[in-house]
Design an enzyme around this catalytic site. Sequence first.
Site, PDB file in Angstrom:
ATOM      1  N   VAL A  88      41.320 -10.565  50.258  1.00  0.00           N
ATOM      2  CA  VAL A  88      41.753 -11.962  50.160  1.00  0.00           C
ATOM      3  C   VAL A  88      42.495 -12.152  48.834  1.00  0.00           C
ATOM      4  O   VAL A  88      42.005 -11.771  47.775  1.00  0.00           O
ATOM      5  CB  VAL A  88      40.585 -12.965  50.343  1.00  0.00           C
ATOM      6  CG1 VAL A  88      39.463 -12.725  49.366  1.00  0.00           C
ATOM      7  CG2 VAL A  88      41.073 -14.403  50.233  1.00  0.00           C
ATOM      8  N   GLY A 120      44.078 -14.288  45.828  1.00  0.00           N
ATOM      9  CA  GLY A 120      43.910 -15.529  45.074  1.00  0.00           C
ATOM     10  C   GLY A 120      45.106 -15.728  44.165  1.00  0.00           C
ATOM     11  O   GLY A 120      45.490 -14.808  43.432  1.00  0.00           O
ATOM     12  N   TYR A 121      45.679 -16.930  44.215  1.00  0.00           N
ATOM     13  CA  TYR A 121      46.819 -17.239  43.347  1.00  0.00           C
ATOM     14  C   TYR A 121      46.563 -18.517  42.555  1.00  0.00           C
ATOM     15  O   TYR A 121      47.401 -18.962  41.776  1.00  0.00           O
ATOM     16  CB  TYR A 121      48.104 -17.389  44.193  1.00  0.00           C
ATOM     17  CG  TYR A 121      48.008 -18.484  45.225  1.00  0.00           C
ATOM     18  CD1 TYR A 121      48.356 -19.795  44.901  1.00  0.00           C
ATOM     19  CD2 TYR A 121      47.516 -18.243  46.506  1.00  0.00           C
ATOM     20  CE1 TYR A 121      48.231 -20.819  45.834  1.00  0.00           C
ATOM     21  CE2 TYR A 121      47.399 -19.250  47.442  1.00  0.00           C
ATOM     22  CZ  TYR A 121      47.759 -20.538  47.098  1.00  0.00           C
ATOM     23  OH  TYR A 121      47.619 -21.549  48.023  1.00  0.00           O
ATOM     24  N   GLY A 122      45.388 -19.136  42.804  1.00  0.00           N
ATOM     25  CA  GLY A 122      45.038 -20.385  42.128  1.00  0.00           C
ATOM     26  C   GLY A 122      43.616 -20.294  41.602  1.00  0.00           C
ATOM     27  O   GLY A 122      43.266 -19.361  40.872  1.00  0.00           O
ATOM     28  N   GLU A 169      40.224 -25.538  54.555  1.00  0.00           N
ATOM     29  CA  GLU A 169      41.082 -26.083  55.619  1.00  0.00           C
ATOM     30  C   GLU A 169      41.014 -27.611  55.629  1.00  0.00           C
ATOM     31  O   GLU A 169      41.960 -28.276  56.033  1.00  0.00           O
ATOM     32  CB  GLU A 169      40.700 -25.487  56.973  1.00  0.00           C
ATOM     33  CG  GLU A 169      41.193 -24.056  57.073  1.00  0.00           C
ATOM     34  CD  GLU A 169      40.754 -23.331  58.331  1.00  0.00           C
ATOM     35  OE1 GLU A 169      40.022 -23.920  59.144  1.00  0.00           O
ATOM     36  OE2 GLU A 169      41.147 -22.160  58.469  1.00  0.00           O
TER      37      GLU A 169
HETATM   38  C1  BEZ Z   1      43.520 -19.606  45.576  1.00  0.00           C
HETATM   39  O1  BEZ Z   1      42.941 -19.781  44.563  1.00  0.00           O
HETATM   40  O2  BEZ Z   1      44.275 -18.689  45.642  1.00  0.00           O
HETATM   41  C2  BEZ Z   1      43.306 -20.502  46.738  1.00  0.00           C
HETATM   42  C3  BEZ Z   1      42.191 -20.372  47.533  1.00  0.00           C
HETATM   43  C4  BEZ Z   1      41.987 -21.202  48.606  1.00  0.00           C
HETATM   44  C5  BEZ Z   1      42.897 -22.195  48.874  1.00  0.00           C
HETATM   45  C6  BEZ Z   1      44.006 -22.299  48.058  1.00  0.00           C
HETATM   46  C7  BEZ Z   1      44.222 -21.465  46.992  1.00  0.00           C
END
Ligand code: BEZ
Length: 223
Positions: free
Chosen positions: A8, A10-12, A118
């Site tokens: 998975v 993660g970008y945030g 979601e």
């Molecule tokens: C994130 O941090 O990458 C992320 C995770 C779930 C929803 C939106 C961003």
Amino acid sequence: MTREGMWVVGYGLLIFKPPPLCAFKVKGSISGYIRRFWQSLSDHRGVPERPGRVVTLVLLEDLQKKPLFNGFFEDFGDTRRTVSASGLTDDALSVWGVAYYIRPEHVDTVTKYLDVREQDGYTLHTVQLHVEAADDPEAVPYLENLPVDAEGRPVITSVVYIGQTDNVSFVGPEDIEHTAHVIRKSAGPSGTNYEYLHNLVCSIRDLAPGAHDPYLEALLELA
Ligand code: BEZ
């Protein structure tokens, strides 16, 4: 129960708040997207009367074709300027982040944990992360058999949650000054919106020597 493990991206928030039960993480970048604070959020870093902002990814094709972007786009590379979305450089379309590996026995639990997003308008997609660094020796056997890109970096195919441009919480394209104003004023049960931005910028700077996001740096200065 799912039989295969899962990656998975993660970008945030996930960069500095890993999901539960992850085995290890690798660091890298995905191409063909920009990261922007264009997703509104009213429960964690804001309240319904004053929603905050969190990041989402926007696909290059959406920037080029969706009327709301008008074929143009503000870039924060060396200097701040408005460019044609078709003229964006690879650098401007590269998003630094992480990928977590989830072992098969934990995939269902972690998916349920992430699916809560979601409700905030995020949906599940597939992206490819080009691995720049893997500090954890546990990652090595998982990277050995992956395809590599032209620069020899292993390429992970991974799930990712994105708030697409047609979700109800998408607010972009928004002027960076306005986004900074909203972030400065917003807070919710998880803390201030500024703290989220600050943690994200610092975590990206720490990913690797070249890791940098000019838009986020500019936003932090304005907020
Ligand atoms: C994130 O941090 O990458 C992320 C995770 C779930 C929803 C939106 C961003």
